[in-house]
Design an enzyme around this catalytic site. Structure first.
Site, PDB file in Angstrom:
ATOM      1  N   CYS A  71       0.830  -1.212   0.000  1.00 47.71           N
ATOM      2  CA  CYS A  71       0.000   0.000   0.000  1.00 47.71           C
ATOM      3  C   CYS A  71       0.862   1.259   0.000  1.00 47.71           C
ATOM      4  O   CYS A  71       1.671   1.488   0.893  1.00 47.71           O
ATOM      5  CB  CYS A  71      -0.965  -0.066   1.177  1.00 47.71           C
ATOM      6  N   GLY A  72       0.702   2.076  -1.052  1.00 50.75           N
ATOM      7  CA  GLY A  72       1.526   3.270  -1.235  1.00 50.75           C
ATOM      8  C   GLY A  72       1.337   4.302  -0.134  1.00 50.75           C
ATOM      9  O   GLY A  72       2.296   4.900   0.336  1.00 50.75           O
ATOM     10  N   HIS A  73       0.102   4.499   0.300  1.00 50.06           N
ATOM     11  CA  HIS A  73      -0.152   5.487   1.342  1.00 50.06           C
ATOM     12  C   HIS A  73       0.418   5.048   2.691  1.00 50.06           C
ATOM     13  O   HIS A  73       0.756   5.876   3.521  1.00 50.06           O
ATOM     14  CB  HIS A  73      -1.644   5.776   1.452  1.00 50.06           C
ATOM     15  N   CYS A  74       0.508   3.709   2.884  1.00 45.34           N
ATOM     16  CA  CYS A  74       1.132   3.203   4.114  1.00 45.34           C
ATOM     17  C   CYS A  74       2.618   3.546   4.081  1.00 45.34           C
ATOM     18  O   CYS A  74       3.198   3.946   5.088  1.00 45.34           O
ATOM     19  CB  CYS A  74       0.955   1.698   4.233  1.00 45.34           C
TER      20      CYS A  74
END
Ligand SMILES: *[C@@H]1O[C@H](CO)[C@@H](O)[C@H](O)[C@H]1NC(C)=O
Ligand SMILES: *[C@@H]1O[C@H](CO)[C@@H](O)[C@H](O)[C@H]1NC(C)=O
Ligand SMILES: *[C@@H]1O[C@H](CO)[C@@H](O)[C@H](O)[C@H]1NC(C)=O
Length: 525
Positions: A71-74
């Site tokens: 997950c990029g936002h993570c």
């Protein structure tokens, strides 16, 4: 199996079970579930279904991030999360930060109904039931402040004039709740709001001498500010009590400057202000005559507080994206534009009067009362618009070309920044080349960010629409594969596909790659 042996096994089993309930036996490390050492990474506890229980027992305030490795936002959150943990550790706060690899811990994601990443939950007092959903900011100081306001106090208790004055003097904006009875329900509402309004400082008092000093006789929330009116009062409704939504809106509205200069720091506040109407004054700040216009603009603002947000855009700063959005050139400054953020309808003054308070006021009233019609962006028709295989459409020639009753017109609505649009550009060229000699087929494109069409809102890019020849202004949305073969079949078949091809979703109508922000678990599992 024999009787006695079975009994022995049964005893052993029962023994093991009862031990489990009592915690570690005397002496020696235990390998029972729930009693494992909790590993740490960069000051963050790394939890699993075996260790969550223990972490909850040991840490009365525990923020847990459910993340996924892909997950990029993570990934974007990770360094901020580590920094927040360090900030809190430096204050010897009892609050701990933890993380759980969601996809590897299906039991936990199920228990806490995690459906997207990252999801953050705040557990208090070791209570595993109903943790609070984290709704705060995603940068370190914001995360730390959100937690401080829950674990510590969100407001300063004020006992005397000195304390109150010191708090007011220390910040640009200070909100003080004056309540005669601190046990009142309204106080709980006030405190709940203070927990979440992280960019404001809060005080609370029940002292009669403070009511008197600030000229109050009834329960009131007062916003003190070092600019504009200096103070704004929100009296608590004696019958209905304090409404958190109303108070929140009041504080947001009154903590903004009457006139806000648009820049990267203020733009998030401008968009968060939940004031639907924005009036923008475009000036070149390096020009003295332009700067002088600010006085009249500012003078017009007070009666519109809460209804219209007054914003100044400096065309000599890096605000080209704003100019572009309004279809303006820097040379057109000074000028006004009005926008309703909900409908995104834009308005401009009909005449180019001097920017005086009276003129600004009249323009605002005219827009609010519906006397001014919104305008649509259009570029000028390029002289060579029909000289290439792909024809160039703009707002001004769209109607005439798309609804030409003798032509079948296939149009790509694109945005210059959209990657899917760039990817399909060669295919679109090839298609136009292929149908070049078909008198009745036109392949065209229109930059939908610079050309708005009445009744044709474009929600995603690219959007492909087919306008068949004939009467009736028919429009067919093309949603199939974006390759030459499928396009050709569609055209040869008169705007239909022999059998439906699998659809390709248009990308989101914004330049950010927000598409990776949250990924549905269901898709992954
Ligand atoms: C834990 O929280 C839930 C929900 O808020 C509450 O109903 C429950 O009583 C709490 N349990 C304990 C042991 O405090
Ligand atoms: C703003 O004014 C200055 C001074 O006349 C000029 O040099 C500059 O080009 C102007 N900026 C824009 C964006 O027009
Ligand atoms: C989004 O996710 C896809 C698939 O995991 C990946 O290929 C792509 O690079 C990601 N884009 C961004 C901007 O993170």
């Amino acid at each position: 199996m024999d009787g006695p042996l079975l009994s022995v096994l049964l005893l052993l089993l029962l023994g093991a079970l009862s031990l489990r309930g009592q915690g570690p036996g005397p002496g020696g490390p235990s390998e029972e579930p729930g009693k494992e050492e909790v590993p740490e990474e960069d000051g963050i506890l790394v939890l699993s279904h075996r260790t969550l229980g223990r972490a909850l027992q040991e840490h009365p305030a525990l923020l847990v991030e459910f993340y996924a490795p892909w997950c990029g936002h993570c990934k974007a959150l990770a360094p901020e999360y580590i920094k927040a943990a360090a900030l809190l550790a430096a204050e010897s706060a009892k609050t701990r930060l933890a993380k759980v690899d969601g996809p590897s811990e299906p039991e936990l994601t199920k228990e806490f109904a995690v459906t997207e990443y990252p999801t953050l939950k705040f557990f208090r007092n070791g209570n595993r039931t109903d943790p609070e959903e984290y709704t705060g900011p995603r940068e370190a100081e914001g995360i730390a402040e959100w937690l401080r306001r829950r674990v510590g106090s969100s407001t300063t208790r004020l006992e005397d004039e000195e304390g109150a004055q010191a708090l007011i003097d220390a910040h640009d904006v200070v909100v003080i709740g004056f309540f005669q009875d601190l046990q009142d329900e309204d106080v709980a509402t006030f405190l709940a709001l203070a927990q979440d309004a992280l960019d404001m400082t809060f005080g609370l008092t029940d002292r009669p001498q403070l009511f008197q000093k600030f000229g109050l006789t009834k329960d009131t929330v007062v916003l003190f500010k070092k600019f504009d009116e200096g103070r704004a009062d929100f009296p608590v409704d004696e019958e209905l009590g304090l409404d958190q939504g109303d108070l929140s809106r009041f504080l947001l509205t009154h903590s903004m400057h009457l006139v806000t200069e648009f820049n990267s720091q203020t733009s998030p506040k401008i968009f968060a202000a939940r004031i639907l109407n924005h009036l923008l004054l475009f000036i070149n700040q390096t020009l003295a005559p332009h700067q002088e216009l600010l006085a009249g603009f500012r003078e017009a603002a007070p009666p519109f507080r809460g209804q219209v947000l007054f914003v100044v855009v400096d065309v000599s700063a890096n605000n080209n994206h704003v100019l572009q959005y309004f279809g303006l050139r820097a040379e057109e400054a000074p000028t006004l534009r009005f926008i309703n953020m909900e409908t995104t309808k834009k308005y401009k003054p009909e005449d180019r009067g001097p920017v005086t308070a009276a003129w600004v006021t009249t323009f605002c009233h005219s827009v609010l009362s519906g006397k001014v019609k919104p305008y649509l962006l259009s570029q000028e028709v390029p002289p060579d618009w029909d000289q290439h295989p792909v024809k160039t459409l703009v707002g001004k020639n769209f109607e005439q070309v798309a609804f030409d009753e003798t032509k079948n017109v296939f149009i790509k609505f694109y945005a210059p920044w959209c990657t899917h649009c760039k990817e399909m550009a060669p295919t679109w060229e090839a298609l136009a080349e292929k149908y070049r000699d078909h008198e009745d087929i036109i392949i065209a494109e229109l930059d939908a960010t610079a050309n708005e069409l009445e009744g044709f809102p474009v929600h995603g890019f690219p959007t492909l629409k087919y306008f068949p020849a004939g009467q009736g202004r028919k429009v067919i949305e093309y949603k199939s594969a974006r390759d030459l073969e499928t396009f050709s079949k569609f055209l040869d078949n008169g705007g239909k596909l022999p059998e439906e091809e699998p659809a390709e979703e248009p990308s989101a109508p914004f330049p950010d790659t927000l598409a990776n922000s949250t990924v549905d678990l269901k898709e992954e599992l």
